[in-house]
Write an enzyme that holds these catalytic residues in place. Structure first.
Site, PDB file in Angstrom:
ATOM      1  CG  ASN A  22      -1.926   1.100   1.214  1.00 54.16           C
ATOM      2  OD1 ASN A  22      -1.718   2.160   0.635  1.00 54.16           O
ATOM      3  ND2 ASN A  22      -3.059   0.864   1.871  1.00 54.16           N
ATOM      4  CB  CYS A  36      -7.160   9.475 -13.716  1.00 55.81           C
ATOM      5  SG  CYS A  36      -7.508   8.296 -12.406  1.00 55.81           S
TER       6      CYS A  36
END
Length: 405
Positions: free
Chosen positions: A287, A349
């Site tokens: 992570n 994005c």
């Protein structure tokens, strides 16, 4: 002379009329005053309160976007020839703006190409589609046939269409989720190989994220490769390794590719082997939100080029503040890790993380990290994902490259 109108009429509010006349193709349910009987997904005419023709589009009874316009020309006939022209126009555009780099590209980008709710990506001999509106779903047989015919007539070897309709958004349109081949003609496997920027990738169109591979960053990856020579690179949120592989191919001393998904990391490792780059790379399943603080605690700067290309942290305006905090955390951590003179590429994005907000976040992160950012490039999505200025939703990718000073 205008053609005789045969489509059900839907009357739109003054606010909705202004919105449409400014060029946006969506009419929301709150802007519909009245409508004649029509089937879900049928073509309907939108008119102002004074009866002025505004356009023709698909009715979506279960969506807040009640009508998606496909034409403002009252003389259009929405037959096979209409959709073939639309497909050919989209394909000719790609051939022009991609300079012949069309073996893997986005062929249809929804509203930006006049196909609301439809995405079509090309991966070598496969077309991969997502159909997210009920109107497009009804037109699929005509549009998909036009896709195959137009590309094949242009000499493109297209062997099948794979549908990635495993998207929750379809349920808001009253459509089921599924994925699988369209029609009887297709290869045995939905896994194919593409070559982008001179790098080979295995693309799993059935199980990969979205349609299997992110094409919008194609030329941003090249921009990273140009700066990577001799550098120690950390590529965060690597997915299947695209930025990492471009950096390694660009001459990086070493590249570490990180993703939380074990499957993605394994695919990235195989892609490195396919390109003979495994000796210059290592791969970590972790992570990023945990890894960056761990690296910071070590008190050294093992990398002089860090790339952040996370997935969208927000898909609605309601969660933008939470997303901003997430973006700031990873950007701040990365900037603290980099030495003076190091390089930094960062992206978002999410359309809802607007550029002004993203820039403000970057300035705040740099200030808190005690560094200055020297901008090298500000970039967006590749031109096969065209931006319509009257449709802000088509403008979604922010990509900045800096030197840290």
């Amino acid at each position: 002379m205008k053609a005789q109108r045969s489509y059900p009429r839907f009357t739109i509010t003054q606010k909705g009329t202004r919105w449409v006349e400014q060029g946006h193709p969506w009419i929301y349910d709150a802007e519909v005053l009245s409508g004649e009987p029509a089937e879900n997904g049928a073509l309907v005419d939108a008119v102002s309160e004074k009866g002025k023709y505004l356009g023709t589009g698909f009715l979506s009874e279960n969506s807040k976007i009640r009508i998606r316009l496909i034409s403002r020309n009252a003389n259009d006939s929405f037959d096979e020839a209409f959709w073939r022209r639309r497909v050919k126009y989209a394909w000719d555009y790609r051939k022009t703006v991609m300079g012949g780099d069309i073996s893997c590209c986005r062929v249809i980008f929804g509203e930006a190409d006049g196909f609301p709710g439809l995405t079509v990506d090309r991966f070598s001999e496969l077309l991969v589609t997502q159909t997210l509106s009920v109107g497009m779903e009804k037109q699929k047989p005509v549009i998909f046939e036009a896709l195959l015919n137009v590309l094949r007539e242009d000499g493109q070897d297209i062997r099948g269409i794979f549908e990635r309709n495993d998207v929750a958004l379809r349920e808001k349109e009253g459509l089921e989720q599924y994925k699988g081949w369209y029609g009887e003609e297709h290869p045995e496997s939905p896994v194919t190989e593409i070559c982008e920027n001179g790098i080979f990738y295995s693309v799993d169109t059935e199980n990969g994220q979205k349609t299997g591979f992110f094409l919008d960053q194609k030329y941003n990856r090249l921009a990273v490769a140009r700066l990577a020579k001799g550098r120690r690179v950390l590529d965060c949120f690597t997915h299947t390794g695209s930025f990492a592989l471009n950096a390694a191919m660009g001459g990086a001393e070493h590249v570490t590719a990180v993703d939380i998904s074990e499957a993605a990391v394994e695919m990235a490792r195989r892609n490195a082997e396919r390109n003979g780059l495994e000796g210059k790379m290592d791969f970590v399943a972790a992570n990023v939100f945990d890894l960056l603080p761990e690296l910071e605690k070590q008190g050294k700067a093992p990398y002089d080029f860090i790339i952040l290309d996370p997935p969208a942290f927000t898909k609605s305006r309601r969660t933008v503040k939470n997303a901003e905090r997430g973006y700031k955390e990873i950007n701040l951590r990365a900037l603290r890790l980099l030495p003076r003179g190091g390089y930094f590429a960062t992206a978002s994005c999410s359309h809802f993380m607007e550029n002004e907000l993203f820039v403000r976040m970057l300035k705040s992160a740099a200030l808190d990290a005690g560094v200055e950012l020297r901008q090298i490039e500000a970039r967006q999505q590749a031109p096969d994902h065209p931006i319509l200025w009257n449709v802000p939703e088509t403008d979604y990718l922010k990509f900045y490259i800096f030197q840290v000073v």
